[in-house]
Design a protein around this motif. Structure first.
Motif: not given
Length: 447
Positions: A3-32
């Motif tokens: 397969i072709k390499p995976v490329v990620a694009a984010f709305l905000v610059l932060a480490p990838l902490t969850a996938c599959g629509g999961n949420a994790t705690a962030g400084d400004d609330g939960s991150t999805v």
């Protein structure tokens, strides 16, 4: 499968902490994190992938939710639908887009692995099946499907293009499992095999046939629209994700509809954006996605598309790729209906406009259309140095094709283009006095 390499694009610059629509705690609330699987070079999915990503509409819709979450979008690019399905059933992709046959495999695998998925929208479609084409090498003497008997044919097993091959051969009295040597290859591998002479023909989906023809590396043998059976691409979502994040899925579908409107309102600019993102020639993208291209884009799940999907199931069952697939249970239009609101009924009832002869002048932001292929030829003959690309609809199927790659027939004062030699020959046989001529002769007659 590579397969072709995976490329990620984010709305905000932060480490990838969850996938599959999961949420994790962030400084400004939960991150999805919402993970979207797409096929950049399968350009009839661009409104749910390449173009949508380029325009940033999904990110804007998510930012507009104001529900206390910070959203990230992880865009994952694949060559085919199969790895998207594998990732979805592993819970690692939330939303994916792929062709009709892969969609059915997606449904079957999801049910089998207790990770059900749902078809939630369409992307690009052709009501006659013109998105798939069988091509041969430029110098090949093969001119009919019957000529493929005993030959090597490359395709991607389980794809819509494989379905076209199976059906087309069956209509020609041949069995795809017994009368040809079928090579199961990814599109790029099959294209290379055709160029190298290690396969006699290639049956593939958009944009490979058009790309190879444009590059002078192939010529059409069979126009999939001869089957007169719809082919389409669509959007599938994991059922658990849709139930857990309905607002996110709705945001995606709203963004897709907006990208669809952009493509339809600005076909040249949209083609240029897709070309820039994929490396495909813009002229090839426009062949499929242009104002009169082979594909029509609309997220509505039209009854004709669903009916065609049901007819695809026996083909996959015969190939032992799936068992029974409950298409009605797989299709879920609730989310797209809600996302599009009152406009959904209008989209559902809309029908594709007839294809037109069209010229894309050099250094122009708009194309020119003509009432007849002969008028287009006359224009091309008088502006040979100013033409970027010229497109004409097949006289029988309406499938758009490059004018200089079409098979031309002169019938009295009429000049008629065809995608494949067999359809041109059929017309000549049925119309005494008609004859196949070269493109150069067609230009000369038109001028």
């Amino acid at each position: 499968m590579k397969i072709k390499p995976v490329v990620a694009a984010f709305l905000v610059l932060a480490p990838l902490t969850a996938c599959g629509g999961n949420a994790t705690a962030g400084d400004d609330g939960s991150t999805v994190t919402v993970t979207v699987g797409y096929q950049s070079k399968t350009i009839n999915t661009v409104t749910a992938g390449t173009l949508l990503r380029s325009l940033g509409y999904f990110e804007k819709q998510l930012n507009a939710l104001h529900d206390g979450h910070t959203y990230k979008v992880d865009w994952q690019d694949y060559a085919t639908g199969a790895p998207i399905t594998a990732q979805m059933t592993a819970g690692k992709i939330d939303i994916g887009s792929m062709g009709d046959f892969p969609l059915l495999i997606n449904a079957a695998r999801g049910k089998q692995l207790n990770r059900p998925t749902r078809l939630v929208a369409a992307t690009g479609y052709n009501l006659r099946g013109g998105l798939n084409t069988i091509v041969t090498a430029p110098g090949s003497k093969l001119s009919t499907l019957e000529d493929l008997k005993g030959r090597k044919v490359s395709t991607s097993v389980g794809s819509a293009a494989d379905g076209t091959l199976v059906r087309a051969l069956r209509d020609a009295g041949l069995d795809a499992n017994e009368d040809i040597e079928k090579l199961n290859q990814q599109p790029a591998v099959g294209a290379s095999a055709l160029s190298a002479g290690s396969t006699d023909a290639l049956s593939q989906f958009v944009a490979w046939p058009g790309l190879l023809a444009y590059q002078g590396k192939a010529k059409a043998l069979y126009d999939g629209a001869q089957l007169n059976l719809p082919t389409f691409h669509g959007v599938t979502a994991r059922e658990d994700f849709a139930k857990r994040r309905p607002a996110v899925l709705e945001a995606f579908l709203k963004a897709q509809a907006r990208a669809t409107d952009y493509l339809n309102d600005h076909p040249v600019e949209a083609s240029e954006k897709v070309a820039e993102a994929t490396g495909l020639p813009a002229e090839v993208v426009y062949l499929y996605n242009g104002a009169h291209g082979i594909a029509t884009f609309d997220p509505a799940l039209k009854p004709a598309l669903i009916a065609a999907l049901k007819k695809d199931v026996p083909i996959l069952k015969a190939a032992k790729l799936t068992g029974d697939v409950d298409v009605d249970a797989f299709v879920d239009d609730r989310y797209v209906r809600k996302a599009l609101g009152a406009s959904y009924a209008k989209r559902l009832a809309a029908t594709p406009a007839p294809a037109r002869s069209e010229v894309w002048p050099k250094d122009a932001e708009e194309t020119k259309t003509f009432k007849t292929p002969a008028e287009l030829l006359a224009h091309v003959a008088g502006h040979k140095d100013d033409i970027r690309a010229a497109y004409v609809p097949d006289a029988t199927t309406g499938t758009q094709w490059f004018a200089d790659k079409a098979v031309w027939v002169a019938d009295g004062g009429r000049l008629l283009p065809f995608v494949a030699p067999a359809t041109a020959k059929a017309y000549v046989t049925a119309h005494p006095g008609a004859r196949v001529i070269t493109y150069a002769a067609a230009l000369e007659q038109a001028s």
